[in-house]
Scaffold this active site. Structure first.
Site, mmCIF file in Angstrom:
data_model
loop_
_atom_site.group_PDB
_atom_site.id
_atom_site.type_symbol
_atom_site.label_atom_id
_atom_site.label_comp_id
_atom_site.label_asym_id
_atom_site.label_seq_id
_atom_site.Cartn_x
_atom_site.Cartn_y
_atom_site.Cartn_z
ATOM 1 N N HIS A 173 0.383 -1.522 0.088
ATOM 2 C CA HIS A 173 0.287 -0.319 0.255
ATOM 3 C C HIS A 173 1.103 1.502 -0.011
ATOM 4 O O HIS A 173 0.835 2.447 -0.627
ATOM 5 C CB HIS A 173 -0.701 0.060 1.449
ATOM 6 N N SER A 238 -3.706 0.962 -4.857
ATOM 7 C CA SER A 238 -3.061 0.014 -4.080
ATOM 8 C C SER A 238 -4.274 -1.179 -3.957
ATOM 9 O O SER A 238 -3.811 -2.298 -3.182
ATOM 10 C CB SER A 238 -2.415 0.357 -2.721
#
Length: 293
Positions: A173, A238
């Site tokens: 992420h 993400s």
């Protein structure tokens, strides 16, 4: 994971869940212990490796080269699996500014890049650098660091049993979402303005409002581009699952004041998103709001 709890496809960042303003919570090295529902809770090897990676952050000195994290072949496989899902999702749903930055950074999709390598690339473009942290930090610590052109970044990656899910920010992420956007001078400037606004904020309820704006823009923002809804938020970019699901969300015109007072649930796909008419409208609106703060 709890048997009856459905897994979301990929990460929903819960960094901004609270805005505790107590001085005892302002330690950038503070750790969040693994919940018993965490996919890696019962894996002693994973927990030991995470502890080792956490020690890198605990002993790190700002401005120094970031020591490499000891990723395993299995963890590189997790990275590959994430990219297999994200490649087509980005082409379909990511905004042009993000895709330009992604091409500029040219990540290896076969192995997890080390933070030091990513930080050097990003800093050369926008002046932002990455610094490792052991786990989640409080919103004020995280957001104030942005004012200095520093993004506090985790190094561990999610557990291999759930390669498309993590209950917390992980290196996938941080890099695929935040580091890529920080390779844009325009995004980098907005992030700095967030940090400066937080520095001027004294009341906990005002900090909470800023955290909500950050959530609905930097984390989960969308905009219109050539007549289509595209993502610029890192929590969307993400996550292949979030990118697909964002088209099912209720889209509201970007109203930053309204976003600052709107509740959200970090454990589910976002049901309401604030949509800008263009990148320029989002950029100018956020800039004006943060400068006036």
């Amino acid at each position: 994971m709890t048997k009856n709890k459905p897994l979301l496809l990929d990460h929903v960042d819960n960094r901004m869940v609270t805005a505790n303003d107590g001085d005892d919570m302002l330690d950038r090295q503070a750790l969040v212990k693994l919940d018993p529902d965490h996919p890696g809770f019962r894996d002693p090897e994973y927990r030991e490796r995470r502890n080792h990676i956490a020690q890198i952050a605990m002993t790190y000195k700002a401005g120094a080269p970031i020591p490499p994290a000891p990723y395993t072949a299995q963890e590189h496989w997790v990275w590959q699996t994430i990219w297999q899902a994200l490649g087509p999702a980005h082409r379909a749903h990511a905004c042009a500014e993000y895709l330009d930055c992604l091409r500029r950074l040219a990540f290896d999709t076969k192995s997890i890049p080390q933070l030091d390598e990513v930080s050097q690339k990003v800093e050369a473009i926008s002046g932002f650098r990455l610094e490792p942290v052991a786990g989640l930090v409080e919103p004020r610590v995280f957001l104030e660091s942005l004012a200095n052109g520093v993004f506090l970044c985790t190094q561990y990656i999610r557990h291999h049993s759930t390669p498309l899910y993590t209950p917390e920010p992980d290196v996938a992420h941080e890099i695929i979402g935040h580091a890529v956007t920080l390779a844009s001078k325009r995004f980098a400037d907005i992030n700095r303005l967030f940090g400066e606004a937080v520095r001027r904020t004294k009341q906990a309820n005002d900090l909470d409002r800023l955290a909500r704006v950050y959530w609905f823009t930097i984390e989960f923002g969308v905009l219109r581009e050539d007549g289509r809804v595209k993502a610029y938020g890192t929590g969307l970019l993400s996550s292949a699952g979030e990118l697909e699901e964002m088209h099912k969300a209720e889209l509201r015109p970007l109203d930053i004041e309204a976003a600052s007072r709107h509740d959200y649930d970090p454990t589910h796909y976002q049901s309401i998103l604030f949509c800008a008419d263009s990148f320029e409208q989002m950029e100018s609106g956020l800039r004006d709001f943060l400068l006036r703060w």
